[in-house]
Design an enzyme around this catalytic site. Structure first.
Site, PDB file in Angstrom:
ATOM      1  N   TRP A   8      -6.548   5.910   4.229  1.00 14.50           N
ATOM      2  CA  TRP A   8      -6.375   5.346   5.546  1.00 14.50           C
ATOM      3  C   TRP A   8      -5.945   3.875   5.454  1.00 14.50           C
ATOM      4  CZ3 TRP A   8     -11.031   7.435   8.873  1.00 14.50           C
ATOM      5  CH2 TRP A   8     -10.790   8.781   8.812  1.00 14.50           C
ATOM      6  N   LYS A   9      -5.951   3.254   4.276  1.00 19.03           N
ATOM      7  CA  LYS A   9      -5.415   2.105   3.998  1.00 19.03           C
ATOM      8  C   LYS A   9      -5.939   0.987   5.160  1.00 19.03           C
ATOM      9  CE  LYS A   9      -1.602   3.627   1.457  1.00 19.03           C
ATOM     10  NZ  LYS A   9      -0.085   3.161   1.036  1.00 19.03           N
ATOM     11  N   GLU A  95      -1.443  -1.146  -4.276  1.00 21.40           N
ATOM     12  CA  GLU A  95      -1.335  -2.364  -3.241  1.00 21.40           C
ATOM     13  C   GLU A  95      -2.402  -3.231  -3.990  1.00 21.40           C
ATOM     14  OE1 GLU A  95      -1.697   0.189  -0.057  1.00 21.40           O
ATOM     15  OE2 GLU A  95       0.293   0.660  -0.100  1.00 21.40           O
ATOM     16  N   GLU A 164       0.739   7.610  -8.623  1.00 23.15           N
ATOM     17  CA  GLU A 164       1.558   7.206  -7.341  1.00 23.15           C
ATOM     18  C   GLU A 164       2.733   6.148  -7.863  1.00 23.15           C
ATOM     19  OE1 GLU A 164      -0.854   7.321  -3.698  1.00 23.15           O
ATOM     20  OE2 GLU A 164      -1.590   5.697  -4.600  1.00 23.15           O
ATOM     21  N   GLY A 227      -1.321   8.705   2.344  1.00 22.79           N
ATOM     22  CA  GLY A 227      -1.210   7.554   3.044  1.00 22.79           C
ATOM     23  C   GLY A 227      -0.855   7.525   4.487  1.00 22.79           C
TER      24      GLY A 227
HETATM   25  P1  13P Z   1       2.269   6.808   1.746  1.00 25.07           P
HETATM   26  O1  13P Z   1       1.711   8.306   1.792  1.00 25.07           O
HETATM   27  O2  13P Z   1       2.074   6.097   2.984  1.00 25.07           O
HETATM   28  O3  13P Z   1       3.437   6.534   0.835  1.00 25.07           O
HETATM   29  O4  13P Z   1       1.065   6.105   0.729  1.00 25.07           O
HETATM   30  C1  13P Z   1       0.719   6.704  -0.441  1.00 25.07           C
HETATM   31  C2  13P Z   1      -0.666   6.216  -0.948  1.00 25.07           C
HETATM   32  O5  13P Z   1      -0.394   4.841  -1.173  1.00 25.07           O
HETATM   33  C3  13P Z   1      -1.713   6.917  -1.047  1.00 25.07           C
HETATM   34  O6  13P Z   1      -2.829   6.074  -1.791  1.00 25.07           O
END
Ligand code: 13P
Length: 245
Positions: A8-9, A95, A164, A227
């Site tokens: 969920w960042k 990130e 990733e 994500g």
């Molecule tokens: P997205 O699915 O938004 O590209 O992000 C992937 C991610 O960083 C999952 O950890």
């Protein structure tokens, strides 16, 4: 078993995280073949862990500090997450590496801290666009794996790796499933140089409800780390249904 992990960042505040967690467990159908883990903001980790307790959904930390306690302003350790009932942790997300400057040595220390606390680490690896432009994707992956796995005492613990590719994370440009499969095979070969432990490998990077089956149908891709599509409940439910069926 397919693993569907939801990062969920920093997309949701605490109330939104609670609502998403509640909706997810309330609408969860019986899926014996899915292992679902959500990774909320640290501020919502206690609430979401309580919401998911006794349900098929597990909760993880997005990041951990490697020391258990002490004068580390702004940090939260694997031990503190363990205390509130988290069972997984993302380690070395791109990130964290590219925005916050985490190095392979940090990823190694965090992995060890998770294993010590009986938290399952999900070690994120992946090459940048520059690496790929220079034909160095395997070199980057090899190095990231070696720095974490060489001499690592895994014992009976579980450990995951998420492939990733940085250029696919948050860009809407997913890695082609055939290419992802090729990289997963390479990753498994590299890990096998260091351990006999079976390490499930997840794919992450612009996964959504429309492309998820392309990854789920590969026997070398053990699950997905999702994500932005994971914070939209309708889309995330479609992802789960697509994989479960
Ligand atoms: P997205 O699915 O938004 O590209 O992000 C992937 C991610 O960083 C999952 O950890």
């Amino acid at each position: 078993m397919t693993h569907i992990f939801a990062n969920w960042k920093m997309y949701l505040d605490v109330v939104e995280s609670r609502v998403l967690g509640e909706t997810l467990v309330d609408t969860w159908k019986t899926h014996d073949n899915i292992n679902c883990v959500v990774f909320p903001t640290p501020l919502a980790a206690v609430d979401v862990t309580e919401i998911c307790e006794g349900t098929p959904v597990s909760v993880g930390a997005q990041n951990v500090a490697w020391v258990p306690r002490g004068a580390y302003t702004g940090a939260s350790s694997a031990m503190l997450y363990k205390n509130i009932g988290c069972t997984y942790a993302l380690v070395g997300h791109s990130e964290r590496r590219y925005i916050f400057g985490e190095r392979n040595i940090d990823v190694r220390k965090k992995t060890e801290a998770c294993l010590e606390q009986n938290i399952i680490p999900v070690i994120c690896i992946g090459e940048s666009q520059k690496d790929r432009d220079n034909g160095k994707e395997e070199y980057r992956i090899k190095k990231q794996i070696m720095r974490v796995f060489d001499g690592l005492n895994i014992g009976d613990s579980k450990i995951f790796v998420a492939y990733e590719p940085v250029w696919a994370v948050g860009t809407g440009i997913p890695c082609d499933p055939d290419e992802a499969e090729k990289m997963h095979i390479y990753i498994k070969e590299q890990i096998a140089e260091f351990t006999d432990v079976q390490v499930p490998i997840l794919y992450g990077g612009s996964v959504n409800a429309d492309n998820v089956t392309g990854y789920a149908s590969s026997s070398h891709i053990d699950g997905m780390l999702v994500g932005s599509a994971s914070v939209k409940i309708e889309e995330f439910s479609r992802i789960i249904e697509a994989v479960a069926s």
